[in-house]
Write a protein that holds these residues in place. Structure first.
Motif, PDB file in Angstrom:
ATOM      1  N   GLY A   1       6.522   0.994 -10.422  1.00  0.00           N
ATOM      2  CA  GLY A   1       8.026   1.680 -10.441  1.00  0.00           C
ATOM      3  C   GLY A   1       7.780   1.648  -8.953  1.00  0.00           C
ATOM      4  O   GLY A   1       7.623   1.831  -7.943  1.00  0.00           O
ATOM      5  N   GLY A   2       9.874   2.723  -8.951  1.00  0.00           N
ATOM      6  CA  GLY A   2      10.107   2.232  -7.144  1.00  0.00           C
ATOM      7  C   GLY A   2      10.256   1.361  -6.590  1.00  0.00           C
ATOM      8  O   GLY A   2      10.780   1.028  -5.123  1.00  0.00           O
ATOM      9  N   SER A   3      10.939   0.122  -7.677  1.00  0.00           N
ATOM     10  CA  SER A   3      11.180  -0.962  -7.141  1.00  0.00           C
ATOM     11  C   SER A   3      10.347  -1.616  -5.822  1.00  0.00           C
ATOM     12  O   SER A   3       9.454  -1.377  -5.626  1.00  0.00           O
ATOM     13  CB  SER A   3      12.886  -0.841  -6.920  1.00  0.00           C
ATOM     14  N   ALA A   4      11.430  -2.443  -4.900  1.00  0.00           N
ATOM     15  CA  ALA A   4      10.202  -3.102  -4.015  1.00  0.00           C
ATOM     16  C   ALA A   4       9.719  -1.405  -2.673  1.00  0.00           C
ATOM     17  O   ALA A   4       8.504  -2.311  -2.072  1.00  0.00           O
ATOM     18  CB  ALA A   4      11.129  -4.008  -2.625  1.00  0.00           C
ATOM     19  N   PHE A   5      10.138  -0.326  -3.126  1.00  0.00           N
ATOM     20  CA  PHE A   5       9.389   0.289  -1.938  1.00  0.00           C
ATOM     21  C   PHE A   5       7.927   0.582  -2.926  1.00  0.00           C
ATOM     22  O   PHE A   5       7.440   0.692  -2.291  1.00  0.00           O
ATOM     23  CB  PHE A   5      10.357   1.584  -2.189  1.00  0.00           C
ATOM     24  N   GLY A   6       7.720   0.233  -4.388  1.00  0.00           N
ATOM     25  CA  GLY A   6       6.788   0.516  -5.094  1.00  0.00           C
ATOM     26  C   GLY A   6       5.556  -0.538  -4.306  1.00  0.00           C
ATOM     27  O   GLY A   6       4.488  -0.083  -4.418  1.00  0.00           O
ATOM     28  N   LEU A   7       5.866  -1.702  -3.820  1.00  0.00           N
ATOM     29  CA  LEU A   7       4.783  -2.631  -3.442  1.00  0.00           C
ATOM     30  C   LEU A   7       3.456  -1.816  -2.174  1.00  0.00           C
ATOM     31  O   LEU A   7       2.676  -2.767  -2.385  1.00  0.00           O
ATOM     32  CB  LEU A   7       5.146  -3.969  -3.317  1.00  0.00           C
ATOM     33  N   SER A   8       4.547  -1.263  -2.005  1.00  0.00           N
ATOM     34  CA  SER A   8       3.626  -0.616  -0.667  1.00  0.00           C
ATOM     35  C   SER A   8       2.719   0.118  -1.343  1.00  0.00           C
ATOM     36  O   SER A   8       1.208   0.426  -0.391  1.00  0.00           O
ATOM     37  CB  SER A   8       4.333   0.493   0.677  1.00  0.00           C
ATOM     38  N   ALA A   9       2.196   0.499  -2.850  1.00  0.00           N
ATOM     39  CA  ALA A   9       1.110   0.917  -3.065  1.00  0.00           C
ATOM     40  C   ALA A   9      -0.317   0.228  -3.032  1.00  0.00           C
ATOM     41  O   ALA A   9      -1.639   0.501  -3.435  1.00  0.00           O
ATOM     42  CB  ALA A   9       1.703   1.005  -4.808  1.00  0.00           C
ATOM     43  N   ALA A  10       0.150  -1.188  -3.091  1.00  0.00           N
ATOM     44  CA  ALA A  10      -0.641  -1.700  -3.352  1.00  0.00           C
ATOM     45  C   ALA A  10      -1.975  -1.579  -1.957  1.00  0.00           C
ATOM     46  O   ALA A  10      -3.035  -2.489  -2.296  1.00  0.00           O
ATOM     47  CB  ALA A  10       0.219  -3.642  -3.340  1.00  0.00           C
ATOM     48  N   THR A  11      -1.091  -1.330  -1.315  1.00  0.00           N
ATOM     49  CA  THR A  11      -2.140  -1.262   0.451  1.00  0.00           C
ATOM     50  C   THR A  11      -3.591  -0.676   0.060  1.00  0.00           C
ATOM     51  O   THR A  11      -4.286  -0.431   0.265  1.00  0.00           O
ATOM     52  CB  THR A  11      -1.671  -1.363   1.503  1.00  0.00           C
ATOM     53  N   GLY A  12      -2.364   0.863  -0.938  1.00  0.00           N
ATOM     54  CA  GLY A  12      -3.855   1.202  -1.685  1.00  0.00           C
ATOM     55  C   GLY A  12      -5.157   1.203  -2.407  1.00  0.00           C
ATOM     56  O   GLY A  12      -5.923   1.556  -1.933  1.00  0.00           O
ATOM     57  N   VAL A  13      -4.337  -0.277  -2.847  1.00  0.00           N
ATOM     58  CA  VAL A  13      -5.674  -1.048  -3.903  1.00  0.00           C
ATOM     59  C   VAL A  13      -6.400  -1.326  -3.510  1.00  0.00           C
ATOM     60  O   VAL A  13      -7.667  -1.574  -3.456  1.00  0.00           O
ATOM     61  CB  VAL A  13      -4.834  -1.269  -5.194  1.00  0.00           C
ATOM     62  N   VAL A  14      -5.580  -1.795  -1.844  1.00  0.00           N
ATOM     63  CA  VAL A  14      -6.558  -2.788  -1.215  1.00  0.00           C
ATOM     64  C   VAL A  14      -7.652  -2.455  -0.533  1.00  0.00           C
ATOM     65  O   VAL A  14      -8.437  -2.414  -0.280  1.00  0.00           O
ATOM     66  CB  VAL A  14      -5.254  -4.310  -0.725  1.00  0.00           C
ATOM     67  N   ARG A  15      -7.402  -0.908  -0.177  1.00  0.00           N
ATOM     68  CA  ARG A  15      -7.838   0.160   0.569  1.00  0.00           C
ATOM     69  C   ARG A  15      -9.341   0.084   0.046  1.00  0.00           C
ATOM     70  O   ARG A  15     -10.752   0.837   0.199  1.00  0.00           O
ATOM     71  CB  ARG A  15      -7.688   1.502   1.553  1.00  0.00           C
ATOM     72  N   PHE A  16      -8.708   0.693  -1.195  1.00  0.00           N
ATOM     73  CA  PHE A  16      -9.674   1.766  -2.007  1.00  0.00           C
ATOM     74  C   PHE A  16     -10.633   0.333  -2.408  1.00  0.00           C
ATOM     75  O   PHE A  16     -11.995  -0.019  -2.470  1.00  0.00           O
ATOM     76  CB  PHE A  16      -9.441   1.554  -3.665  1.00  0.00           C
ATOM     77  N   LEU A  17     -10.775  -0.991  -2.702  1.00  0.00           N
ATOM     78  CA  LEU A  17     -11.313  -2.332  -3.767  1.00  0.00           C
ATOM     79  C   LEU A  17     -12.115  -2.481  -2.266  1.00  0.00           C
ATOM     80  O   LEU A  17     -13.749  -2.736  -1.927  1.00  0.00           O
ATOM     81  CB  LEU A  17     -10.669  -3.624  -3.467  1.00  0.00           C
ATOM     82  N   GLU A  18     -11.897  -2.738  -0.390  1.00  0.00           N
ATOM     83  CA  GLU A  18     -12.510  -3.218   0.724  1.00  0.00           C
ATOM     84  C   GLU A  18     -13.511  -1.822   0.830  1.00  0.00           C
ATOM     85  O   GLU A  18     -14.558  -2.378   1.467  1.00  0.00           O
ATOM     86  CB  GLU A  18     -11.501  -2.809   1.745  1.00  0.00           C
ATOM     87  N   GLU A  19     -13.295  -0.693   0.528  1.00  0.00           N
ATOM     88  CA  GLU A  19     -13.755   0.617   0.480  1.00  0.00           C
ATOM     89  C   GLU A  19     -15.347   0.331  -0.717  1.00  0.00           C
ATOM     90  O   GLU A  19     -16.661   0.741  -0.541  1.00  0.00           O
ATOM     91  CB  GLU A  19     -13.621   1.548   0.166  1.00  0.00           C
ATOM     92  N   GLN A  20     -14.917  -0.860  -1.472  1.00  0.00           N
ATOM     93  CA  GLN A  20     -16.422  -1.279  -2.456  1.00  0.00           C
ATOM     94  C   GLN A  20     -16.767  -2.581  -2.431  1.00  0.00           C
ATOM     95  O   GLN A  20     -17.638  -2.293  -2.723  1.00  0.00           O
ATOM     96  CB  GLN A  20     -15.576  -1.203  -3.864  1.00  0.00           C
ATOM     97  N   GLY A  21     -16.748  -2.973  -1.582  1.00  0.00           N
ATOM     98  CA  GLY A  21     -16.932  -4.161  -1.074  1.00  0.00           C
ATOM     99  C   GLY A  21     -16.150  -5.345  -1.815  1.00  0.00           C
ATOM    100  O   GLY A  21     -16.993  -6.281  -2.020  1.00  0.00           O
ATOM    101  N   VAL A  22     -15.644  -5.115  -2.273  1.00  0.00           N
ATOM    102  CA  VAL A  22     -15.203  -6.236  -2.891  1.00  0.00           C
ATOM    103  C   VAL A  22     -13.736  -6.839  -2.034  1.00  0.00           C
ATOM    104  O   VAL A  22     -13.377  -5.960  -2.044  1.00  0.00           O
ATOM    105  CB  VAL A  22     -14.232  -5.384  -4.385  1.00  0.00           C
ATOM    106  N   GLY A  23     -14.142  -8.112  -2.748  1.00  0.00           N
ATOM    107  CA  GLY A  23     -12.473  -9.147  -1.811  1.00  0.00           C
ATOM    108  C   GLY A  23     -13.161 -10.408  -2.331  1.00  0.00           C
ATOM    109  O   GLY A  23     -14.391 -10.548  -2.491  1.00  0.00           O
ATOM    110  N   HIS A  24     -11.802 -10.966  -1.643  1.00  0.00           N
ATOM    111  CA  HIS A  24     -12.600 -12.821  -0.997  1.00  0.00           C
ATOM    112  C   HIS A  24     -13.148 -13.411   0.423  1.00  0.00           C
ATOM    113  O   HIS A  24     -12.927 -12.739   1.076  1.00  0.00           O
ATOM    114  CB  HIS A  24     -11.206 -13.552  -1.631  1.00  0.00           C
ATOM    115  N   PRO A  25     -14.722 -13.301  -0.006  1.00  0.00           N
ATOM    116  CA  PRO A  25     -14.452 -14.080   0.755  1.00  0.00           C
ATOM    117  C   PRO A  25     -14.421 -15.053   2.029  1.00  0.00           C
ATOM    118  O   PRO A  25     -13.031 -15.716   1.907  1.00  0.00           O
ATOM    119  CB  PRO A  25     -16.333 -14.405   0.613  1.00  0.00           C
ATOM    120  N   THR A  26     -14.138 -13.934   3.245  1.00  0.00           N
ATOM    121  CA  THR A  26     -13.859 -15.113   4.170  1.00  0.00           C
ATOM    122  C   THR A  26     -15.063 -14.738   6.099  1.00  0.00           C
ATOM    123  O   THR A  26     -15.455 -13.936   5.588  1.00  0.00           O
ATOM    124  CB  THR A  26     -12.482 -14.347   5.485  1.00  0.00           C
ATOM    125  N   PRO A  27     -14.726 -15.606   6.934  1.00  0.00           N
ATOM    126  CA  PRO A  27     -15.454 -15.568   8.475  1.00  0.00           C
ATOM    127  C   PRO A  27     -15.122 -13.658   8.865  1.00  0.00           C
ATOM    128  O   PRO A  27     -16.598 -13.438   9.859  1.00  0.00           O
ATOM    129  CB  PRO A  27     -14.747 -16.381   8.828  1.00  0.00           C
TER     130      PRO A  27
END
Length: 297
Positions: free
Chosen positions: A73-99
């Protein structure tokens, strides 16, 4: 005896979590893919979709697998919640491999719920992180929860007759194939049942006034579908298109000039490919059941 799971999390490897603010009538929902990611594509219909990483999911783009989908929810404001999901996944070592680092890829889509509750309360980074960190394989909670908390339906009539929407989920299996779905139901049209009866529309489960021009800005239905059966990225796009078509079964009118519907299709590719015709039928049945479950709670 533990009841069978008839929601998206019955698909092995996928987890779902919510953050819900009942007073402000908003929230967000995260679908986590297996750690290696899921082959993904999406279909966007309507003039005003609010998305993140949507272009990445086009069949001609290089990346095939993503790691989560955020519905918020939250319209375009709510897209900022994706940053928290990204942070959680990074802490779990999950992501697309880059150099330099593994980069989590989180596709996102929003609904406009700002006129329903407190427009100053919106999902943000902390809320996205909470939804991701609490995601489980338990049956998906449905109703006024997560991204479905502030959703409404039947918004073409007087504001005082607007009906409640919700978040639903389903899991359908037959012929050796299976598909799960999460639906955030927020259309301008009615939600209709199997015999054409109105389940959510003017006067059914009234929500209350949300503004005299609500129909112009507040509509979008979001879908996430998941399967274990292998698909190519172009096939995932075709199944996402089929999911959009299924909305016409259960939402009338659907895909109007005032809707910005989004459908994501995810595959862990853990099982061999299933018959394409069967999968199309399952996708559309899963959408139908998920939308109904959002209302019939």
């Amino acid at each position: 005896m533990t009841p069978l799971n008839s929601t998206l999390t019955a698909v092995p490897g996928f987890r779902v979590g919510h953050w819900t603010h009942l007073e402000a009538k908003t929230g967000c929902t995260v679908v986590l893919c297996p750690p290696v990611g899921a082959v993904a594509s999406a279909s966007f219909l309507g003039p005003s979709p609010g998305t993140r990483e949507g272009v990445l999911l086009a069949p001609d783009k290089k990346i095939e697998r993503i790691h989560a989908v955020l519905l918020t929810g939250g319209s375009a404001f709510g897209l900022s919640a994706a940053t928290g999901v990204v942070r959680f996944l990074e802490e779990q070592g999950v992501g697309h491999p880059t150099p330099a680092a593994k980069v989590p890829l989180v596709a996102s889509a929003v609904v406009y719920d700002l006129l329903v509750g407190d427009s100053k309360v919106r999902p943000g980074e902390a809320q996205g992180y909470e939804a991701a960190s609490t995601a489980t394989t338990d049956p998906v909670p449905i109703g006024l929860v997560g991204a479905g908390t502030g959703t409404t339906a039947g918004k073409y009539g007087p504001p005082e007759t607007i009906a409640r929407g919700g978040l639903g989920s389903s899991y359908v299996a037959r012929g050796g194939a299976s598909v799960g779905c999460v639906a955030v139901v927020n259309p301008i049209g009615d939600v209709v049942g199997p015999s054409g009866e109105v389940l959510a529309g003017p006067g059914t489960g009234v929500h209350g006034p949300i503004g005299t021009k609500a129909a112009e800005v507040t509509n979008t239905t979001l879908l996430v579908l998941a399967t274990s059966h292998a698909v190519t990225k172009p096939e995932a796009k075709r199944f996402a298109d089929a999911a959009q078509a299924a909305l016409a079964r259960v939402i009338r009118p659907s895909h109007t000039p005032f809707d910005g519907d989004a459908a994501f299709f995810l595959s862990s590719a853990d099982l061999p490919a299933a018959d394409a015709l069967l999968m199309t039928a399952l996708v559309q049945d899963a959408v139908q059941e998920a939308v109904w479950s959002a209302i019939e709670r």
